[in-house]
Design a protein around this motif. Structure first.
Motif, PDB file in Angstrom:
ATOM      1  N   GLU A 135      54.596 -21.207 -11.789  1.00 64.78           N
ATOM      2  CA  GLU A 135      56.042 -21.136 -11.989  1.00 64.78           C
ATOM      3  C   GLU A 135      56.792 -21.279 -10.667  1.00 64.78           C
ATOM      4  OE1 GLU A 135      59.369 -18.160 -14.055  1.00 64.78           O
ATOM      5  OE2 GLU A 135      57.233 -17.646 -14.044  1.00 64.78           O
ATOM      6  N   TRP A 136      57.882 -22.051 -10.693  1.00 63.14           N
ATOM      7  CA  TRP A 136      58.709 -22.233  -9.493  1.00 63.14           C
ATOM      8  C   TRP A 136      59.478 -20.949  -9.215  1.00 63.14           C
ATOM      9  CZ3 TRP A 136      58.697 -25.541  -5.666  1.00 63.14           C
ATOM     10  CH2 TRP A 136      59.797 -25.617  -4.824  1.00 63.14           C
ATOM     11  N   PRO A 137      59.304 -20.342  -8.030  1.00 64.89           N
ATOM     12  CA  PRO A 137      59.867 -19.000  -7.798  1.00 64.89           C
ATOM     13  C   PRO A 137      61.293 -18.969  -7.262  1.00 64.89           C
ATOM     14  CG  PRO A 137      58.467 -19.615  -5.958  1.00 64.89           C
ATOM     15  CD  PRO A 137      58.444 -20.772  -6.915  1.00 64.89           C
ATOM     16  N   TRP A 138      61.866 -20.132  -6.897  1.00 66.47           N
ATOM     17  CA  TRP A 138      63.146 -20.124  -6.188  1.00 66.47           C
ATOM     18  C   TRP A 138      64.282 -20.585  -7.084  1.00 66.47           C
ATOM     19  CZ3 TRP A 138      61.671 -17.570  -2.190  1.00 66.47           C
ATOM     20  CH2 TRP A 138      60.425 -17.802  -1.627  1.00 66.47           C
ATOM     21  N   ASN A 139      65.404 -19.863  -7.020  1.00 64.00           N
ATOM     22  CA  ASN A 139      66.621 -20.283  -7.719  1.00 64.00           C
ATOM     23  C   ASN A 139      67.587 -21.021  -6.799  1.00 64.00           C
ATOM     24  OD1 ASN A 139      65.892 -19.105 -10.183  1.00 64.00           O
ATOM     25  ND2 ASN A 139      66.666 -17.106  -9.541  1.00 64.00           N
ATOM     26  N   CYS A 140      67.397 -20.891  -5.480  1.00 58.01           N
ATOM     27  CA  CYS A 140      68.342 -21.469  -4.520  1.00 58.01           C
ATOM     28  C   CYS A 140      68.093 -22.952  -4.266  1.00 58.01           C
ATOM     29  CB  CYS A 140      68.298 -20.698  -3.207  1.00 58.01           C
ATOM     30  SG  CYS A 140      66.642 -20.505  -2.526  1.00 58.01           S
ATOM     31  N   PHE A 141      66.940 -23.471  -4.602  1.00 58.80           N
ATOM     32  CA  PHE A 141      66.679 -24.902  -4.491  1.00 58.80           C
ATOM     33  C   PHE A 141      65.578 -25.265  -5.482  1.00 58.80           C
ATOM     34  CE2 PHE A 141      63.723 -22.875  -1.647  1.00 58.80           C
ATOM     35  CZ  PHE A 141      62.553 -23.623  -1.720  1.00 58.80           C
ATOM     36  N   MET A 142      65.571 -26.541  -5.872  1.00 61.28           N
ATOM     37  CA  MET A 142      64.649 -27.035  -6.889  1.00 61.28           C
ATOM     38  C   MET A 142      63.561 -27.908  -6.251  1.00 61.28           C
ATOM     39  SD  MET A 142      65.640 -25.759  -9.766  1.00 61.28           S
ATOM     40  CE  MET A 142      66.065 -24.276  -8.850  1.00 61.28           C
ATOM     41  N   PRO A 143      62.456 -28.155  -6.946  1.00 60.44           N
ATOM     42  CA  PRO A 143      61.375 -28.965  -6.360  1.00 60.44           C
ATOM     43  C   PRO A 143      61.825 -30.348  -5.920  1.00 60.44           C
ATOM     44  CG  PRO A 143      60.602 -27.850  -8.332  1.00 60.44           C
ATOM     45  CD  PRO A 143      62.071 -27.602  -8.267  1.00 60.44           C
ATOM     46  N   ILE A 165      59.162 -19.396   1.422  1.00 64.71           N
ATOM     47  CA  ILE A 165      60.306 -20.262   1.156  1.00 64.71           C
ATOM     48  C   ILE A 165      60.248 -21.519   2.016  1.00 64.71           C
ATOM     49  CG2 ILE A 165      61.816 -19.112   2.844  1.00 64.71           C
ATOM     50  CD1 ILE A 165      64.126 -19.518   0.874  1.00 64.71           C
ATOM     51  N   ALA A 166      59.772 -21.389   3.262  1.00 63.58           N
ATOM     52  CA  ALA A 166      59.656 -22.545   4.147  1.00 63.58           C
ATOM     53  C   ALA A 166      58.550 -23.485   3.687  1.00 63.58           C
ATOM     54  CB  ALA A 166      59.394 -22.069   5.576  1.00 63.58           C
ATOM     55  N   ILE A 167      57.449 -22.919   3.217  1.00 66.81           N
ATOM     56  CA  ILE A 167      56.321 -23.736   2.743  1.00 66.81           C
ATOM     57  C   ILE A 167      56.752 -24.611   1.574  1.00 66.81           C
ATOM     58  CG2 ILE A 167      54.068 -23.623   1.603  1.00 66.81           C
ATOM     59  CD1 ILE A 167      53.473 -21.161   3.335  1.00 66.81           C
ATOM     60  N   ASP A 168      57.512 -24.040   0.646  1.00 66.32           N
ATOM     61  CA  ASP A 168      57.954 -24.810  -0.519  1.00 66.32           C
ATOM     62  C   ASP A 168      59.073 -25.786  -0.170  1.00 66.32           C
ATOM     63  OD1 ASP A 168      56.155 -23.807  -2.367  1.00 66.32           O
ATOM     64  OD2 ASP A 168      57.429 -22.118  -2.913  1.00 66.32           O
ATOM     65  N   TYR A 169      59.997 -25.372   0.700  1.00 63.22           N
ATOM     66  CA  TYR A 169      61.163 -26.216   0.989  1.00 63.22           C
ATOM     67  C   TYR A 169      60.785 -27.469   1.778  1.00 63.22           C
ATOM     68  CZ  TYR A 169      65.876 -27.528   2.480  1.00 63.22           C
ATOM     69  OH  TYR A 169      67.043 -28.213   2.709  1.00 63.22           O
ATOM     70  N   TRP A 170      59.895 -27.310   2.775  1.00 65.69           N
ATOM     71  CA  TRP A 170      59.494 -28.465   3.601  1.00 65.69           C
ATOM     72  C   TRP A 170      58.144 -29.047   3.178  1.00 65.69           C
ATOM     73  CZ3 TRP A 170      62.190 -24.511   6.344  1.00 65.69           C
ATOM     74  CH2 TRP A 170      63.394 -24.928   6.936  1.00 65.69           C
ATOM     75  N   ARG A 171      57.597 -28.563   2.074  1.00 67.12           N
ATOM     76  CA  ARG A 171      56.300 -29.041   1.575  1.00 67.12           C
ATOM     77  C   ARG A 171      55.217 -28.922   2.645  1.00 67.12           C
ATOM     78  NH1 ARG A 171      58.395 -34.734  -1.160  1.00 67.12           N
ATOM     79  NH2 ARG A 171      60.065 -33.829  -2.425  1.00 67.12           N
ATOM     80  N   LEU A 172      55.192 -27.748   3.268  1.00 65.82           N
ATOM     81  CA  LEU A 172      54.200 -27.482   4.305  1.00 65.82           C
ATOM     82  C   LEU A 172      52.881 -27.057   3.671  1.00 65.82           C
ATOM     83  CD1 LEU A 172      56.453 -25.408   6.758  1.00 65.82           C
ATOM     84  CD2 LEU A 172      55.767 -27.806   6.997  1.00 65.82           C
ATOM     85  N   PRO A 173      51.769 -27.180   4.393  1.00 68.57           N
ATOM     86  CA  PRO A 173      50.494 -26.692   3.861  1.00 68.57           C
ATOM     87  C   PRO A 173      50.512 -25.173   3.674  1.00 68.57           C
ATOM     88  CG  PRO A 173      50.275 -27.377   6.165  1.00 68.57           C
ATOM     89  CD  PRO A 173      51.625 -27.837   5.704  1.00 68.57           C
ATOM     90  N   LYS A 174      49.659 -24.683   2.816  1.00 71.58           N
ATOM     91  CA  LYS A 174      49.648 -23.250   2.501  1.00 71.58           C
ATOM     92  C   LYS A 174      49.361 -22.384   3.727  1.00 71.58           C
ATOM     93  CE  LYS A 174      50.445 -23.836  -1.881  1.00 71.58           C
ATOM     94  NZ  LYS A 174      51.758 -23.434  -2.452  1.00 71.58           N
ATOM     95  N   ASP A 175      48.625 -22.926   4.695  1.00 72.70           N
ATOM     96  CA  ASP A 175      48.285 -22.143   5.888  1.00 72.70           C
ATOM     97  C   ASP A 175      49.232 -22.428   7.057  1.00 72.70           C
ATOM     98  OD1 ASP A 175      47.492 -24.737   6.257  1.00 72.70           O
ATOM     99  OD2 ASP A 175      45.552 -24.245   7.171  1.00 72.70           O
ATOM    100  N   ALA A 176      50.438 -22.913   6.751  1.00 69.87           N
ATOM    101  CA  ALA A 176      51.413 -23.229   7.807  1.00 69.87           C
ATOM    102  C   ALA A 176      51.802 -21.969   8.571  1.00 69.87           C
ATOM    103  CB  ALA A 176      52.646 -23.887   7.200  1.00 69.87           C
ATOM    104  N   THR A 177      52.202 -22.160   9.810  1.00 70.01           N
ATOM    105  CA  THR A 177      52.560 -21.040  10.679  1.00 70.01           C
ATOM    106  C   THR A 177      54.014 -21.170  11.150  1.00 70.01           C
ATOM    107  OG1 THR A 177      51.786 -22.218  12.648  1.00 70.01           O
ATOM    108  CG2 THR A 177      50.180 -20.841  11.470  1.00 70.01           C
TER     109      THR A 177
END
Length: 343
Positions: A111-119, A289-301
């Protein structure tokens, strides 16, 4: 019920006192007689009209139909389930006046967890963008914009020093203002003059939204103290009104100021990355939120987050210098297509 019965019923109440010997009950007997004439009698002498009339004239509520009971039971079960999800609190309506958000999932089905932006509003930042580009001030307005921005940096350096997390948070509360002001004024101009904006209204509002997402990300990383929140309130109040007036007087100068502000933002984020690489700032995991917004890898730092934010700032730098150049050439923004599709 037929129209004849309804007319008979109305006449019975009007003329009821003149029938059946002038008594008050005569009218009632005439009404029942009308129903009896219409519907007949049941076997055993019970009038169908009497039964029907008593039901129609009764003030007691009828029993709900079985299908209504099933619907109510189903709705109650759904409410109970919603209460369990909300920890026993009040049920938040999922639909209001027929408006509801469809179920949105990630690519993996979660499930998409964010209401402030969409996929479909997420993206990958262009990390190949030139970070060293600089607009050399030549005209008086350019030099004024450049020196104003350099002057504004002095109190920022004194207050934050090398606390780049707090500095970035403050920077983003200011950086999200120009796009909103410019987009709003261009929007109103388009309405007044019945003309298209060339896409610049959307481009500037996208910039404002992107800068706001930078802030939402930085708030996850840096918990602002009460005096920093107070500083944000005062700085935003002054900057919004000053930039609003500036944009009304000279959009060319306003965009040039933002272009130089973005150049300073690139410098600040570069210093932030230097402290991360040196170990002065811990390279913690990136916020969700950053991982989903910028499509970063799950292990992003944190380093990955600052890198993509810096790339965004470089893009905003180029867009605002481009907008200022359009005005410098004596043209309007609507005459040149806006750079849409990337924030």
């Amino acid at each position: 019920m037929s129209q004849g019965v309804l007319r008979s019923l109305a006449r019975s109440f009007v003329n009821g006192g003149n029938r059946g010997g002038g008594g008050g009950g005569g009218g009632g007997r005439y009404v029942l007689g009308t129903f009896e004439a219409e519907f007949g009698r049941r076997p055993g002498g019970v009038s169908c009209g009497v039964i029907f009339a008593r039901r129609m004239l009764s003030s007691s509520a009828t029993e709900p139909a079985p299908i209504d009971k099933e619907k109510k039971q189903s709705a109650s079960a759904e409410e109970e389930e919603e209460k369990k999800k909300n920890g026993g609190g009040a049920v938040v309506p999922s639909s209001y006046w027929g408006i509801s958000r469809p179920k949105i999932t990630r690519e993996d089905g979660t499930e998409w967890p964010w209401n402030c932006f969409m996929p479909w509003e997420t993206y990958r930042a262009d990390l190949s963008i030139d970070l060293e580009k600089h607009h050399a001030p030549k005209t008086f307005s350019d030099k004024f914009a450049y020196r104003t921005v350099k002057l504004l940096r002095v109190p920022t350096d004194i207050f934050f020093q090398r606390r780049y997390g707090c500095r970035a948070m403050m920077l983003e509360t200011v950086a999200a203002v120009p796009g909103m002001v410019g987009g709003m004024l261009l929007h109103l101009r388009s309405l007044r003059k019945f003309e298209h904006s060339g896409g610049w209204v959307k481009a500037l509002l996208e910039e404002a939204e992107n800068e706001r997402m930078h802030l939402m990300t930085m708030v996850e990383l840096v918990k602002p103290k009460w005096y920093e929140r107070l500083l944000v309130l005062s700085v935003q109040g002054v900057f919004f009104n000053a930039y609003f007036v500036l944009y009304l007087l000279s959009p060319k100068l306003a965009h040039r100021v933002v272009g130089y502000l973005e150049e300073e933002a690139i410098h600040s984020y570069t210093e932030y990355l230097k402290d991360i690489n040196s170990g002065a700032i811990e390279n913690i995991p990136a916020p969700a939120i950053a991982i989903d917004y910028w499509r970063l890898p799950k292990d992003a730092t944190l380093k990955d987050v600052i890198t993509v934010i810096r790339a965004d700032e470089a893009h905003h730098r180029d867009v605002n210098h481009f907008a200022s150049d359009i005005h410098f050439q004596g043209r309007k923004l609507k005459d040149s297509p806006a750079p849409l599709g990337y924030h």
